[in-house]
Enzyme design. Structure first.
Site, short mmCIF file in Angstrom:
data_model
loop_
_atom_site.label_atom_id
_atom_site.label_comp_id
_atom_site.label_asym_id
_atom_site.label_seq_id
_atom_site.Cartn_x
_atom_site.Cartn_y
_atom_site.Cartn_z
N ARG A 133 0.85 -1.20 0.00
CA ARG A 133 0.00 0.00 0.00
C ARG A 133 0.88 1.24 0.00
O ARG A 133 1.80 1.34 0.81
CB ARG A 133 -0.91 0.00 1.21
CG ARG A 133 -1.87 -1.16 1.21
CD ARG A 133 -3.03 -0.96 2.17
NE ARG A 133 -3.61 -2.24 2.52
CZ ARG A 133 -4.36 -2.96 1.69
NH1 ARG A 133 -4.63 -2.52 0.49
NH2 ARG A 133 -4.83 -4.13 2.08
N GLY A 156 -10.11 -4.52 1.78
CA GLY A 156 -11.35 -5.26 2.04
C GLY A 156 -11.90 -5.97 0.83
O GLY A 156 -11.21 -6.15 -0.17
N CYS A 187 -6.10 -13.61 0.49
CA CYS A 187 -5.11 -12.60 0.10
C CYS A 187 -5.74 -11.21 0.21
O CYS A 187 -6.96 -11.05 0.20
CB CYS A 187 -4.59 -12.86 -1.31
SG CYS A 187 -5.68 -12.30 -2.61
N ARG A 204 -9.48 -13.79 12.44
CA ARG A 204 -10.93 -13.63 12.37
C ARG A 204 -11.57 -14.57 11.34
O ARG A 204 -11.05 -14.71 10.23
CB ARG A 204 -11.23 -12.17 12.00
CG ARG A 204 -12.71 -11.84 11.89
CD ARG A 204 -12.94 -10.33 11.82
NE ARG A 204 -12.49 -9.74 10.55
CZ ARG A 204 -13.20 -9.75 9.43
NH1 ARG A 204 -14.40 -10.30 9.40
NH2 ARG A 204 -12.73 -9.18 8.33
N CYS A 206 -8.57 -11.19 -12.59
CA CYS A 206 -7.26 -11.58 -12.05
C CYS A 206 -6.29 -12.00 -13.14
O CYS A 206 -5.08 -12.03 -12.93
CB CYS A 206 -7.42 -12.73 -11.06
SG CYS A 206 -8.51 -12.35 -9.69
#
Lengths: 379, 128
Positions: free
Chosen positions: A18, A115, A200, A188, A82
């Site tokens: 990022r 997300g 991923c 989680r 993808c």
């Protein structure tokens, strides 16, 4: 197959991660400059450019090449989910083999929000009703694989541990810390049986490859085949994510269609492959890819995990880069990122993650569309 | 005010049934309705109401609201196989320990959310 050999003249990558202060164009520029520099190619040196991206918007490739004063050639953006990078690569390779061009720049780039990936693929009502949940589709596919291959959630966690361990040595990966089965299962629960660490992360990055018609004396890595296939109808759990399907026992998945064509075109089989980069969007996806690409039968995955056959040091390491589970997945860049890794492996330039003696490498992506790409490279 | 379906043409309420299509050429069923068979490409298709009861084939629980979703979490998500041989992607009752492959399930119409005009929006789900 024509008599034309297509070689890799240069590769470049922008790390996957990022980068809040960098635009998608910035990411693309970094990868493209690196690949062109390695190839020794500048303005006038390539006759076309194909840019794989799903989210970068209108004329995204033009913005990169415009910033580098490299426009004038045809520039085409390619969206194949993808498999966007693999799709760009197969168009470029085909054009060179057909004699249309001698040298083509192929690049891919993406800058994705954190997300769950939101996709214009889904009609608004499907999102509204909760029937457009991508990781839930992954979870159903994982559940079926666990059932039919007699695997457990621990096996999914072991796959994550394998790839994350391999990613530690990759400076271009986002996650470079080992994990454990306990930590993966303790993360989680997103959609049973998938936990957060088994998925991923959509992220940001870019990769570029310069393809060239090989001359008589050149000895670079060869692009033996680059294939893109879409899905056959009917599989409710396939990446096409339909709302209905039928018994799919006899429906060949798109990854297998692409692999069969790629093996035939390259003149090799699964047993000849030394190193693989494959789609590990989630842990089950890689285990499924092993069988779809012809490396094992359904039900053998547990035994292979036990033996470490497809881990570093095993007979055919899969995802030495750490895979998407370590790198994250910038859609348009992910397939070409795999190709960059395989090229480094075949050149013997992969450093501490080098697969010794690797001569044949395979890169595989599959996703939205459905689109599946398989690229085979030989050293 | 009466409730409205999340999308017209997907399901009937009384009795609860998904609205599908049967292909006269390949005899396979699909959902939602289509004017061309998505399996064989034939245009010789006709609309049918699919069975309101089937068996569970796949299930999971969505624990966090996905983008664009307007209902409550958690909710069940999965695949139900209907007697016509079609596997449909569907909302489910929240899975519990009863959920196993082959569990008989039936369809029902359930509230999803209340829209900006105060109208209740309904969808369908399958439950044991």
């Amino acid at each position: 197959m024509s008599g034309v050999r297509v070689e890799i003249a240069g590769v470049g990558i922008h790390p996957f991660g990022r980068f809040e202060d960098r635009s998608v164009t910035d990411l693309g520029i970094t990868a493209v400059r690196a690949a062109l520099a390695e190839a020794g190619v500048g303005r006038g040196g390539f006759q076309a450019a194909f840019c794989g991206t799903a989210y970068a918007g209108v004329a995204a490739g033009h913005k990169v090449l415009g910033a580098l004063a490299l426009t004038g050639v045809p520039i085409v953006d390619i969206e194949a989910g993808c498999a966007s990078g693999g799709a760009a690569l197969q168009l470029a390779a085909g054009a060179i083999r057909a004699g249309q061009y001698d040298c083509v720049l192929v690049f891919g780039m993406e800058k994705m929000p954190k997300g769950i990936i939101r996709s214009s693929f889904f009609e608004p009502w499907r999102e509204e009703a909760g029937l457009a949940v991508t990781p839930a589709y992954f979870a159903l596919r994982a559940q079926r694989l666990l059932r039919e291959a007699e695997l457990t959630k621990e096996d999914l966690a072991r796959l994550v541990v394998k790839n994350r361990r391999q990613g530690v040595d990759n400076p271009n990966a986002m996650f470079r810390k080992e994990t454990s089965v306990e930590e993966v299962l303790g993360s989680r629960n997103v959609c049973e049986p998938l936990h957060l660490f088994m998925l991923c992360s959509p992220n940001e990055g870019a990769a570029a490859v310069v393809l060239r018609r090989a001359g008589s004396g050149s000895g670079g890595v060869s692009l033996a085949s680059a294939v893109l296939r879409s899905h056959l109808p009917g599989s409710v759990l396939g990446e096409a994510t339909p709302l209905a399907g039928i018994d799919d026992a006899d429906i060949t998945p798109p990854s297998t269609l692409a692999a069969q064509d790629a093996y035939a075109e390259a003149g090799v089989g699964p047993d000849d492959v030394d190193v693989v980069e494959c789609q590990d969007t989630d842990a089950a996806r890689e285990l499924l890819a092993w069988e779809e690409l012809g490396f094992c039968d359904r039900g053998e995955q547990g035994m292979i995990l036990d033996g470490g056959d497809f881990a570093m040091g095993g007979r055919m390491p899969v995802n030495p880069s750490g895979g998407l589970l370590s790198k994250g997945e910038p859609l348009g860049a992910s397939g070409l990122g795999q190709v960059v890794e395989i090229v480094h492996q075949l050149r013997g330039e992969a450093g501490s993650r080098q697969v010794e003696g690797a001569r044949v490498g395979l890169a595989h992506t599959v996703g939205r569309g459905a689109n599946a790409s398989v690229t085979i490279l030989t050293g | 005010m009466t409730a409205r379906p999340v999308q017209d043409g997907l399901f009937a309420s009384d009795p609860p049934a998904l609205l599908g299509t049967r292909c006269d050429d390949c005899a396979r069923h699909t959902f939602p309705r289509a004017s061309i068979c998505p399996y064989c490409g034939s245009e010789d298709v006709h609309d049918v109401s699919l069975s309101g009861a089937g068996v569970l084939w796949g299930w999971t629980t969505v624990t966090a609201a996905p983008p664009g979703y307007r209902g409550e979490v958690p909710f069940g998500f999965g695949i139900v196989e209907l007697p016509e041989g079609v596997r449909v992607v569907t909302r489910l009752a929240v899975p519990d320990e009863r959920f196993v492959e082959g569990l008989p399930v039936t369809m029902r119409v359930v509230p999803l959310h209340v829209d900006g005009d105060g109208v209740e929006v309904v969808t369908w789900e399958f439950a044991p």
